[in-house]
Design an enzyme around this catalytic site. Structure first.
Site: not given
Ligand SMILES: CC(C)NC(=O)[C@H](Cc1c[nH]c2ccccc12)NC(=O)[C@H](CCCC/N=C(/NCCC(=O)O)S[C@H]1O[C@H](COP(=O)(O)OP(=O)(O)OC[C@H]2O[C@@H](n3cnc4c(N)ncnc43)[C@H](O)[C@@H]2O)[C@@H](O)[C@H]1O)NC(=O)OCc1ccccc1
Length: 243
Positions: A217-219, A123, A131, A235, A107
């Protein structure tokens, strides 16, 4: 041939590349990943609560302040060498008629500030407040306003322009991302744990089409089993070596 050589060959052979990024893409700019998003004064809050319609309805001021704080943080940092490398990759590709498109879960606006045209913000954005009632969009500067402003048109509350858990993704961004992934001949996945749906289904779709996938990805992540080449690094370290 080393993994980086294999990846560099895939990049140079591709004509329609999609780069799918997550929070790790911005980590080296100083933006904590989602899992580490709650540092300092926000450590005592659960991200899933703050990033949800329920969280919003139960405490609009708290949620607004969290997003305003994150927007201010993004304005204080710069794109990293990873963002800059992707922008260069797109320019180089365009010169010989190839395409590189960015689809992000992030975002922040660091891809854009690095010079990349982002095809899809799955996202939403920290800088697109609207609004909560009449959906009237407001200027990006309103995103860092505290306290929480009201809509000048209908008086209801402004809300952050991000997609909360439980909310549907913006239709145009989702359909554009789906189209690009369906048509791409290379997918580069950078810095995502691959657990948030439906975004994480995009690499699965590419894999089921037999499209090669490079993961940076480092992991290991939930997407590593789908990767043709996994580049274990950050990255900002790895992406410049692919350009
Ligand atoms: C947690 C998960 C299980 N839950 C979901 O997926 C849910 C529910 C769901 C829907 N379908 C499903 C099916 C199965 C299970 C669950 C669900 N999904 C939703 O609610 C979505 C909406 C999802 C969007 C939410 N909003 C975000 N962001 C905005 C807000 C904000 O930012 O505050 S998500 C937010 O978290 C996510 C974080 O994930 P990553 O970006 O991967 O980051 P993370 O920290 O996890 O990992 C970092 C990675 O980087 C690596 N890394 C670290 N340093 C480095 C580095 N230096 N270089 C490279 N890589 C690096 C690390 O090793 C690591 O791997 C991003 O997408 C981010 O945008 N909507 C929806 O499906 O609507 C319809 C619906 C509605 C109701 C019920 C059913 C269906």
């Amino acid at each position: 041939m080393s993994a980086i050589d294999d990846a560099a060959r895939l990049v140079s052979d591709a004509s329609r590349t999609v780069v799918f990024t997550g929070a790790g893409m911005s980590a080296e700019s100083g933006i904590p990943t989602f899992r580490d998003a709650l540092t300092g004064m926000w450590a005592e809050h659960d991200p899933m609560t703050l990033a949800s319609p329920e969280g919003w309805r139960s405490d609009r001021d708290l949620v607004w302040s969290w997003y305003a704080d994150r927007a201010r943080q993004v304005r204080l940092v710069e794109p990293n060498d990873g963002h800059l490398a992707l922008a260069r990759l797109a320019v180089a590709a365009r010169i010989d008629g190839r395409a590189v498109s960015v689809v992000t879960q992030n975002v922040d606006d660091l891809h854009e500030r690095a010079g990349s045209a982002v095809a899809s913000h799955l996202h939403g954005s920290l800088f697109a407040p609207r609004c909560e009632s009449c959906r009237r969009p407001e200027h990006a500067d309103v995103a860092v306003a505290d306290p929480r402003p009201a809509c000048p048109l209908c008086g209801a509350s402004m809300r952050p322009g991000v997609v909360w858990f439980g909310e549907l993704l913006p239709r145009d961004d989702w359909s554009e991302a789906s189209r690009l992934v369906e048509e791409c001949d290379l997918l580069i996945v950078v810095g995502t744990s691959g657990v948030v749906q439906p975004a994480a289904s995009l690499p699965e779709r590419a894999r089921s089409n037999g499209t090669p996938i490079i993961e940076v990805n480092p992991e290991p992540s939930a997407l590593t089993p789908l990767a043709t080449v996994h580049l274990e690094g950050t990255a900002a370290e790895v992406l410049p070596r692919l350009v």
